[in-house]
Design a protein around this motif. Structure first.
Motif, PDB file in Angstrom:
ATOM      1  N   ARG A  95     -26.172   0.066  10.742  1.00 56.85           N
ATOM      2  CA  ARG A  95     -26.334   1.218   9.854  1.00 56.85           C
ATOM      3  C   ARG A  95     -25.925   2.532  10.526  1.00 56.85           C
ATOM      4  O   ARG A  95     -25.805   3.554   9.858  1.00 56.85           O
ATOM      5  N   LEU A  96     -25.752   2.509  11.830  1.00 61.60           N
ATOM      6  CA  LEU A  96     -25.379   3.728  12.559  1.00 61.60           C
ATOM      7  C   LEU A  96     -23.920   4.089  12.284  1.00 61.60           C
ATOM      8  O   LEU A  96     -23.134   3.237  11.841  1.00 61.60           O
ATOM      9  N   PRO A  97     -23.537   5.327  12.539  1.00 59.68           N
ATOM     10  CA  PRO A  97     -22.158   5.753  12.246  1.00 59.68           C
ATOM     11  C   PRO A  97     -21.112   4.917  12.969  1.00 59.68           C
ATOM     12  O   PRO A  97     -21.287   4.526  14.123  1.00 59.68           O
ATOM     13  N   SER A 105     -17.700 -11.381  15.606  1.00 58.50           N
ATOM     14  CA  SER A 105     -16.537 -11.465  16.496  1.00 58.50           C
ATOM     15  C   SER A 105     -16.812 -10.685  17.776  1.00 58.50           C
ATOM     16  O   SER A 105     -17.742  -9.861  17.841  1.00 58.50           O
ATOM     17  N   TRP A 106     -15.986 -10.919  18.792  1.00 65.46           N
ATOM     18  CA  TRP A 106     -16.094 -10.163  20.036  1.00 65.46           C
ATOM     19  C   TRP A 106     -15.913  -8.668  19.763  1.00 65.46           C
ATOM     20  O   TRP A 106     -16.640  -7.833  20.295  1.00 65.46           O
ATOM     21  N   HIS A 107     -14.955  -8.326  18.901  1.00 67.88           N
ATOM     22  CA  HIS A 107     -14.711  -6.916  18.580  1.00 67.88           C
ATOM     23  C   HIS A 107     -15.925  -6.288  17.893  1.00 67.88           C
ATOM     24  O   HIS A 107     -16.264  -5.120  18.143  1.00 67.88           O
ATOM     25  N   GLU A 108     -16.588  -7.044  17.035  1.00 70.62           N
ATOM     26  CA  GLU A 108     -17.773  -6.526  16.343  1.00 70.62           C
ATOM     27  C   GLU A 108     -18.951  -6.362  17.307  1.00 70.62           C
ATOM     28  O   GLU A 108     -19.736  -5.414  17.185  1.00 70.62           O
ATOM     29  N   ALA A 109     -19.070  -7.285  18.271  1.00 72.82           N
ATOM     30  CA  ALA A 109     -20.102  -7.137  19.296  1.00 72.82           C
ATOM     31  C   ALA A 109     -19.856  -5.883  20.132  1.00 72.82           C
ATOM     32  O   ALA A 109     -20.798  -5.169  20.495  1.00 72.82           O
ATOM     33  N   SER A 118     -12.504 -14.084  16.153  1.00 73.35           N
ATOM     34  CA  SER A 118     -13.128 -15.218  15.466  1.00 73.35           C
ATOM     35  C   SER A 118     -14.604 -14.962  15.176  1.00 73.35           C
ATOM     36  O   SER A 118     -15.293 -14.263  15.925  1.00 73.35           O
ATOM     37  N   ARG A 119     -15.078 -15.564  14.086  1.00 76.24           N
ATOM     38  CA  ARG A 119     -16.489 -15.518  13.724  1.00 76.24           C
ATOM     39  C   ARG A 119     -16.960 -16.952  13.486  1.00 76.24           C
ATOM     40  O   ARG A 119     -16.385 -17.661  12.660  1.00 76.24           O
ATOM     41  N   SER A 120     -17.989 -17.366  14.189  1.00 79.15           N
ATOM     42  CA  SER A 120     -18.490 -18.734  14.070  1.00 79.15           C
ATOM     43  C   SER A 120     -19.996 -18.718  13.842  1.00 79.15           C
ATOM     44  O   SER A 120     -20.696 -17.800  14.300  1.00 79.15           O
ATOM     45  N   PRO A 141     -20.221  -5.655   9.327  1.00 78.37           N
ATOM     46  CA  PRO A 141     -21.052  -6.004   8.171  1.00 78.37           C
ATOM     47  C   PRO A 141     -22.536  -5.842   8.481  1.00 78.37           C
ATOM     48  O   PRO A 141     -22.978  -6.049   9.616  1.00 78.37           O
ATOM     49  N   LEU A 142     -23.318  -5.495   7.465  1.00 78.98           N
ATOM     50  CA  LEU A 142     -24.757  -5.372   7.652  1.00 78.98           C
ATOM     51  C   LEU A 142     -25.443  -6.730   7.770  1.00 78.98           C
ATOM     52  O   LEU A 142     -26.398  -6.883   8.524  1.00 78.98           O
TER      53      LEU A 142
END
Length: 214
Positions: A40-42, A66-70, A201-203, A49-50
């Motif tokens: 929820r942060l900027p 994904s690694w990028h999202e982490a 990737s997302r698993s 995704p929430l």
């Protein structure tokens, strides 16, 4: 770092010494509830995704990240808190998992299904097994694979002798995973076991935990 088992794969060799700089590591993998708070942060670099995960309660580890999202999670938390949160390096992860041991698991030579979630049907809450390693860390064996900072390399030939991440050119899109997961056999949940996936990737069996340097 690495394996001294007679059946170790080339991915876990050669056994080598690494000098670890002081750092702190999350007690548990990041949970779904923690993920939602930070998501929820900027935005820093990318949208995240929430609610990316499978069904499960707020204390289940977040997956399908994904690694990028982490990385984005760490960046948002860093900006909010002022602390240098990040993904652990592969060397830090193994050091933290082993907690001074050289056995296949931090609790011994054989897996105990009473304290590890593997060969099962889904994730478990992060405090399901009230048993930590000697550093007070939980769920390092099983439950979810955990992203590390490092690019993937097929062996430890040429690996850093300090605890810095082992990075190549950005053309290497594979990043290290450690720890095994709920749907893996015991052998893939060992302290020395290494795996990888594409950074995008997302698993449903991959999550992460966070670290920061002291």
């Amino acid at each position: 770092m690495g394996s001294q088992h007679s059946k170790a794969t080339h991915k876990e060799l050669p056994l080598h010494r690494v000098n670890i700089k002081p750092f702190m590591l999350g007690k548990f993998p990041i949970t779904k509830n923690q993920w939602r708070e930070v998501a929820r942060l900027p935005k820093i670099d990318i949208d995240i995704p929430l609610r990316p995960s499978l069904p499960g309660g707020k204390k289940h580890p977040v997956v399908r990240i994904s690694w990028h999202e982490a990385q984005e999670f760490c960046n948002r938390l860093r900006q909010k808190s002022g602390h240098e949160y990040r993904l652990p390096t592969e060397a830090e992860w193994e050091y933290a998992c082993r907690a001074g041991t050289m056995t296949p698991f931090h609790f011994g030579h054989f897996l105990d299904n009473n304290i590890v979630n593997c060969n099962s049907s889904c994730t478990s809450e992060v405090d399901s097994f009230l048993f930590s390693n000697a550093f007070g860390l939980y769920d390092l064996h099983g439950n979810v694979w955990e992203w590390c900072q490092d690019h993937w390399h097929g062996s430890y030939e040429g690996a850093p002798v300090d605890s810095n991440p082992w990075l190549d050119l950005e053309t290497n899109t594979n990043r290290v995973l450690r720890g095994g997961s709920w749907r893996n056999e015991p052998g893939l949940c060992r302290s020395a076991c290494r795996f990888f996936d594409y950074a995008h990737s997302r698993s449903d069996n991959v999550g992460f935990r966070i670290a920061y340097s002291i």
